[in-house]
Design a protein around this motif. Structure first.
Motif, short mmCIF file in Angstrom:
data_model
loop_
_atom_site.label_atom_id
_atom_site.label_comp_id
_atom_site.label_asym_id
_atom_site.label_seq_id
_atom_site.Cartn_x
_atom_site.Cartn_y
_atom_site.Cartn_z
N TYR A 1 0.79 -1.27 -0.09
CA TYR A 1 -0.07 -0.04 -0.03
C TYR A 1 0.87 1.34 0.21
CZ TYR A 1 -2.28 3.99 2.05
OH TYR A 1 -2.66 5.37 2.06
N SER A 2 1.85 1.41 0.84
CA SER A 2 2.77 2.36 0.74
C SER A 2 3.17 2.78 -0.35
CB SER A 2 3.81 2.16 2.24
OG SER A 2 4.68 1.28 1.71
N ILE A 3 3.91 1.70 -1.18
CA ILE A 3 4.42 2.32 -2.59
C ILE A 3 3.44 2.60 -3.38
CG2 ILE A 3 5.46 1.01 -4.48
CD1 ILE A 3 6.95 -0.72 -2.47
N ALA A 4 2.26 1.75 -3.46
CA ALA A 4 1.21 2.21 -4.24
C ALA A 4 0.69 3.71 -4.10
CB ALA A 4 -0.05 1.31 -3.99
N VAL A 5 0.20 4.21 -2.85
CA VAL A 5 -0.02 5.64 -2.40
C VAL A 5 0.91 6.49 -2.91
CG1 VAL A 5 0.59 5.52 -0.14
CG2 VAL A 5 -1.21 7.03 -0.92
N ALA A 6 2.47 6.27 -2.70
CA ALA A 6 3.35 6.99 -2.99
C ALA A 6 3.52 7.27 -4.53
CB ALA A 6 4.55 6.45 -2.53
N ILE A 7 3.37 6.05 -5.06
CA ILE A 7 3.40 6.22 -6.90
C ILE A 7 2.40 7.06 -7.40
CG2 ILE A 7 3.01 4.71 -8.99
CD1 ILE A 7 4.61 2.75 -7.52
N ALA A 8 0.91 6.79 -6.57
CA ALA A 8 -0.20 7.53 -7.15
C ALA A 8 0.09 8.93 -7.03
CB ALA A 8 -1.34 6.79 -6.58
#
Length: 292
Positions: free
Chosen positions: A23-30
């Motif tokens: 999740y942390s990677i996904a929200v940072a990329i988004a």
């Protein structure tokens, strides 16, 4: 047995930790690849953190980073989760939020000029996948996830729909800060985010199963022993073609229970007629799966 329990606890711990990291990677990329370059706001606490960042850039002599505000705004909601949902659940929520804040700093924003429609679609989809995956693994991503889960526990309302409704304030803020065209794109990314979450996180979805069978007791025993669900029994039904006496069973289950109930029915009566429909809301006594 003790070794198996230790293995299960260890596996459960690492699966939740992996979900938090994903999740942390996904929200940072988004955030840094799509929303920030596209000048649009996310949903929930992330969106409010972006809003405070924008206001500080324009009106304050200093800038408050989105990553910092994302963590600060979540702190009071950690308390809500700890008291209303569960300690273990909140512990992993804190991990997910801390990792998210770190990744927002580590993964730097791209200096690109992509089409805002592209940014809205990809930003909402990537964040929705990360959030839905985290919720499906029994952890929250903080913010409105916690409020939404508590709200769902009280009312049975879909999390994604709740998420969309409470973000109208963010859409209005996007209109005043970036213009109403960007507000439209913010609304689009919030909508996509909510729909993707609902597509992945299906625990809250309820299904009504109607079973018409000549062997009701075996099915009733299987459902009550394995799934612990209530069942309504309608006797003296008659098939119009065969004119044989049948029994109608009606029960409400979580979508997660679909595989189990199919196995029970096929084992007890492979010739049973089964109808399944999605339920919008359940009133009365229904046992929710516990979140720990």
């Amino acid at each position: 047995m003790d070794q198996l329990d230790r293995f299960n606890r260890r596996y459960n711990f690492f699966s939740k930790l992996s979900a938090a990291l994903f999740y942390s990677i996904a929200v940072a990329i988004a955030l840094n690849f799509f929303w920030t370059p596209g000048h649009m706001y996310s949903s929930g606490i992330t969106g409010f953190a972006q809003l405070i960042n924008s206001v500080s850039e324009r009106f304050f002599p200093f800038t408050i980073s989105t990553s910092l505000m994302y963590f600060v705004l979540n702190v009071p909601l950690f308390i809500l989760g700890w008291t209303k949902i569960g300690h273990k659940f909140t512990f992993f929520t804190i991990i997910a939020v801390v990792l998210g804040s770190i990744m927002m700093r580590v993964i730097q924003p791209l200096e690109v000029h992509w089409d805002p429609l592209l940014c809205a679609i990809f930003g909402g989809t990537i964040n929705g996948i990360g959030t839905g995956f985290a919720l499906k693994n029994g952890i929250s991503t903080g913010g409105l996830d916690i409020v939404g889960i508590v709200f769902r526990m009280k009312t049975g309302t879909s999390y994604g729909k709740f998420n969309i409704l409470v973000n109208l304030v963010i859409i209005a803020a996007a209109g005043f800060v970036f213009g109403w065209t960007r507000a439209l794109y913010s609304a689009l990314t919030i909508f996509i985010n909510g729909r993707v979450i609902d597509a992945i996180y299906t625990q809250h979805k309820k299904m009504q199963v109607m079973i018409i069978t000549e062997h009701p007791q075996s099915i009733i025993d299987g459902i009550q022993n394995k799934m612990h669900r209530g069942i309504t029994i309608i006797h003296d039904a008659e098939g119009a073609y065969s004119h044989t006496e049948k029994t109608v069973l009606i029960t409400i289950i979580d979508r997660y229970d679909m595989y189990d109930i199919r196995q029970i029915i096929e084992h007890a009566d492979p010739y049973a007629f089964v109808s399944v429909s999605e339920v919008e809301k359940v009133y009365g006594r229904f046992k929710e799966q516990e979140i720990v």
